[in-house]
Design an enzyme around this catalytic site. Structure first.
Site: not given
Length: 303
Positions: A174, A294, A224
């Protein structure tokens, strides 16, 4: 700042620019305050023109993609916000797919499928843009953008166009170099492998069915919320802490998947951020595990 905004508007009359535009119209959470200026360029020259005018008028610049994994604070964003969704061309040549930053990842995976190209099946249900996917090395179901991306064309803070290779983008979980250097992703090049169209479609359909079964697609959300901590899975941790279904204002830990926070109606960005902080504190207190967001969180902080 009003004089700076007026000067900026004067210099960009040919570009679609809105003033005091609510970003809740664009975010997947349906929350977020206004942008002083919101520009929707349709070409790279327009993006470069916007950067020149913003710098001349000392306006801060924020670039967002499809706003699917994003929370904009309720006080909004100062200066200029650029959304690249009008730059959405996708070109398939042989085993190469080139997509502009504003193209959807879903549409890009469909374009790959149409050319019987395999490698982007994992992305068939990711609602973000190509630019956003490169920015955060988006991934799902065992695949990441960095697995298939060979290079990205970027616009530097000095308004220069450069091409960075996969290695130069310094991908990790990420993360990409773009998060650190302030550049703007203009397009991405993916190198795929020839596959069998029905097999590719079967995999895409399988992952989309799994996504629909497990994720709360029926409500607005930011996707998410937390990165996966080493040695743990976010959803089960939140469930074990007794937080599934916990609600603050209109924001609720999804009853379908505890790794998601959904807008059950009338949620604000503050509701989201307060709930995120509460989850982090609870998980740390109970399990001594730190949850790192995230989701990208941007915008003015309240005094």
């Amino acid at each position: 700042m009003l004089s700076q905004i007026n000067a900026f508007l004067e210099a960009n009359q040919t570009i679609n620019v809105k003033t005091n535009e609510p970003l809740s119209k664009y975010t997947f959470t349906k929350t977020g305050g206004p942008a002083d200026l919101l520009a929707l360029p349709t070409s790279v020259p327009e993006v470069r023109q916007l950067l020149v005018a913003a710098k001349q008028n000392q306006l801060p610049i924020t670039v967002i993609g499809n706003a699917s994994n994003l929370i904009v604070r309720d006080d909004g964003i100062s200066g200029l916000v650029i959304i690249l969704t009008a730059m959405d061309q996708i070109d398939v040549q042989g085993t190469t797919v080139v997509a502009q930053a504003g193209a959807g990842i879903i549409q890009t995976s469909e374009a790959a499928y149409s050319g019987s190209l395999t490698g982007l099946e994992f992305a068939a249900g990711i609602p973000g843009s190509v630019g956003g996917a490169v920015f955060m090395n988006a991934g799902a179901y065992g695949g990441e953008i960095s697995d298939v991306l060979t290079s990205a064309e970027i616009l530097t803070q000095d308004n220069e166009i450069e091409t960075l290779t996969n290695d130069e983008l310094n991908f990790s979980y990420r993360h990409s170099l773009i998060q650190e250097n302030g550049s703007i992703v203009l397009s991405a090049r993916f190198e795929m492998a020839k596959g069998v169209a029905p097999t590719i479609r079967e995999k895409m359909d399988e992952l989309n069915a799994l996504r629909a079964a497990k994720q709360p697609l029926e409500y607005p959300s930011c996707g998410s919320v937390f990165k996966r901590p080493v040695g743990h899975f976010v959803g089960p941790l939140i469930q074990k802490a007794g937080l599934q279904g916990h609600q603050i204002g209109g924001a609720q830990v999804s009853e379908k998947h505890a790794g998601f926070i959904v807008n059950r109606g009338g949620a604000t960005a503050t509701d989201y951020l307060t709930l995120i902080a509460y989850i982090q504190e609870t998980i740390w207190h109970k399990f001594e595990v730190r949850l790192e967001p995230e989701v990208r969180i941007i915008g003015k902080k309240s005094e």
